[in-house]
Design a protein around this motif. Structure first.
Motif, PDB file in Angstrom:
ATOM      1  N   HIS A  88       0.822  -1.208   0.000  1.00 32.46           N
ATOM      2  CA  HIS A  88       0.000   0.000   0.000  1.00 32.46           C
ATOM      3  C   HIS A  88       0.861   1.264   0.000  1.00 32.46           C
ATOM      4  N   GLU A  89       2.046   1.166   0.579  1.00 34.45           N
ATOM      5  CA  GLU A  89       2.971   2.291   0.525  1.00 34.45           C
ATOM      6  C   GLU A  89       3.755   2.288  -0.792  1.00 34.45           C
ATOM      7  N   LEU A 114       6.718   8.073 -15.646  1.00 32.51           N
ATOM      8  CA  LEU A 114       6.270   8.877 -14.506  1.00 32.51           C
ATOM      9  C   LEU A 114       6.004   7.998 -13.289  1.00 32.51           C
ATOM     10  N   PHE A 115       5.351   6.852 -13.504  1.00 33.89           N
ATOM     11  CA  PHE A 115       5.059   5.921 -12.406  1.00 33.89           C
ATOM     12  C   PHE A 115       6.356   5.437 -11.770  1.00 33.89           C
ATOM     13  N   LEU A 276      -8.662  -3.534  -7.259  1.00 35.81           N
ATOM     14  CA  LEU A 276      -7.444  -3.064  -7.905  1.00 35.81           C
ATOM     15  C   LEU A 276      -6.271  -3.132  -6.926  1.00 35.81           C
ATOM     16  N   THR A 277      -5.124  -3.575  -7.397  1.00 41.20           N
ATOM     17  CA  THR A 277      -3.935  -3.540  -6.555  1.00 41.20           C
ATOM     18  C   THR A 277      -3.545  -2.078  -6.332  1.00 41.20           C
ATOM     19  N   PRO A 278      -2.842  -1.780  -5.234  1.00 41.87           N
ATOM     20  CA  PRO A 278      -2.406  -0.392  -5.008  1.00 41.87           C
ATOM     21  C   PRO A 278      -1.608   0.170  -6.182  1.00 41.87           C
ATOM     22  N   LYS A 282      -2.757   3.436  -8.463  1.00 41.74           N
ATOM     23  CA  LYS A 282      -1.900   4.614  -8.587  1.00 41.74           C
ATOM     24  C   LYS A 282      -1.572   4.915 -10.043  1.00 41.74           C
ATOM     25  N   PHE A 283      -1.396   3.856 -10.853  1.00 40.70           N
ATOM     26  CA  PHE A 283      -1.102   4.086 -12.260  1.00 40.70           C
ATOM     27  C   PHE A 283      -2.291   4.737 -12.955  1.00 40.70           C
TER      28      PHE A 283
END
Length: 293
Positions: A88-89, A114-115, A276-278, A282-283
């Motif tokens: 999660h972090e 960017l990711f 969704l996975t973290p 984020k993506f």
């Protein structure tokens, strides 16, 4: 049995310290709570775990066996909890994406860069497949996020539009003539291979108007289409949004058509029933909000 995890945690602390009072202090509970938890555990297991002495306790043989196994189990649980926290972090984890070659190179790559800048410890894996193959990979769990040509409908998949694109024909020289579809099909054409979704879209559109496309050259990538057009091999069918640099620098020129091809949409897709996975979430946040005009 009706044994709760907290009972095992209390037992483990008592077994590690060989003291109910130290266990109580370390767990921030009362000594009587420790004693009660141990009594309940012994009752549930129908065995004595500790031998009470005046200066503390010692483990019975059964208690030693249980302590070894419970200690290992709690260590695994703690490890899993820490790993989930890291996910999660985004200190670790994996981003699994599926997309076609053209989208990967011309649309997705800047967002991957960017990711990676934001989350350098997340492993990135991308596979290149057709839209239908990407849907299959989502269902089997081999990828978490896919980019597909729309429209495409599947009850198990959630699809969100993220980009609109336009198919155009280009050539190496400027031409003021506006080509009808009949004229264009008789020109030397350069197109993607038939198994691509982009090619299928253009083929279907021409077929609906009563024309069959028979290109003189078929290639496997969008970049090769551009190179072929620049080298005077014919009129290439390319995506305008991914050819803007070549158009602006006059390496190629858009062919005027009396009937422009309709725009089409690209969407990102994920399995509806799966959280969704973290990393995936984020993506998606990095992608621009699409405004349907």
């Amino acid at each position: 049995m009706n044994i709760k995890l907290e009972q095992y945690k209390i037992f483990n602390e008592a077994a590690s310290t060989l003291s109910f009072s130290l266990a109580a202090r370390n767990l921030f509970i009362s000594q009587s709570a420790v004693s009660q938890a141990i009594r309940l555990l012994e009752k549930e297991l129908h065995t004595q775990l500790f031998i009470r002495q005046s200066k503390g306790v010692i483990l019975t043989k059964e208690g030693q066996i249980l302590h070894q196994k419970i200690s290992e189990a709690l260590s695994l649980i703690t490890s899993a909890e820490n790993q989930i926290a890291h996910f999660h972090e985004l200190n670790q984890g994996e981003l699994l994406i599926g997309a076609g070659d053209t989208l990967s190179e011309n649309y997705i790559m800047p967002y991957l860069v960017l990711f990676h800048q934001h989350y350098p410890h997340v492993k990135i894996k991308m596979v290149n497949r057709t839209s239908l193959e990407i849907i299959d990979l989502l269902k089997t769990g081999d990828i978490d996020l896919g980019f597909i040509n729309m429209p495409l409908y599947d009850e198990a998949i959630t699809i969100r539009e993220c980009l609109q694109i336009h198919d155009i024909f280009v050539s190496s020289h400027q031409d003021s003539h506006s080509y009808t579809m009949e004229e264009l099909v008789n020109e030397p054409l350069i197109m993607l291979e038939k198994n691509s979704n982009s090619r299928q879209f253009v083929d279907d559109y021409f077929a609906m108007q009563g024309f069959l496309l028979n290109p003189s050259i078929e290639l496997g990538s969008h970049n090769l289409l551009l190179e072929a057009a620049k080298n005077h091999l014919g009129k290439a069918c390319v995506i305008k949004e991914f050819s803007q640099h070549e158009l602006d620098s006059h390496q190629i020129y858009e062919v005027n058509l009396t009937h422009a091809l309709p725009k089409r949409s690209i969407g990102y897709a994920y399995l509806s029933r799966k959280t969704l996975t973290p990393a995936t979430a984020k993506f998606i946040e990095l992608l621009p909000v699409f405004q349907n005009e």
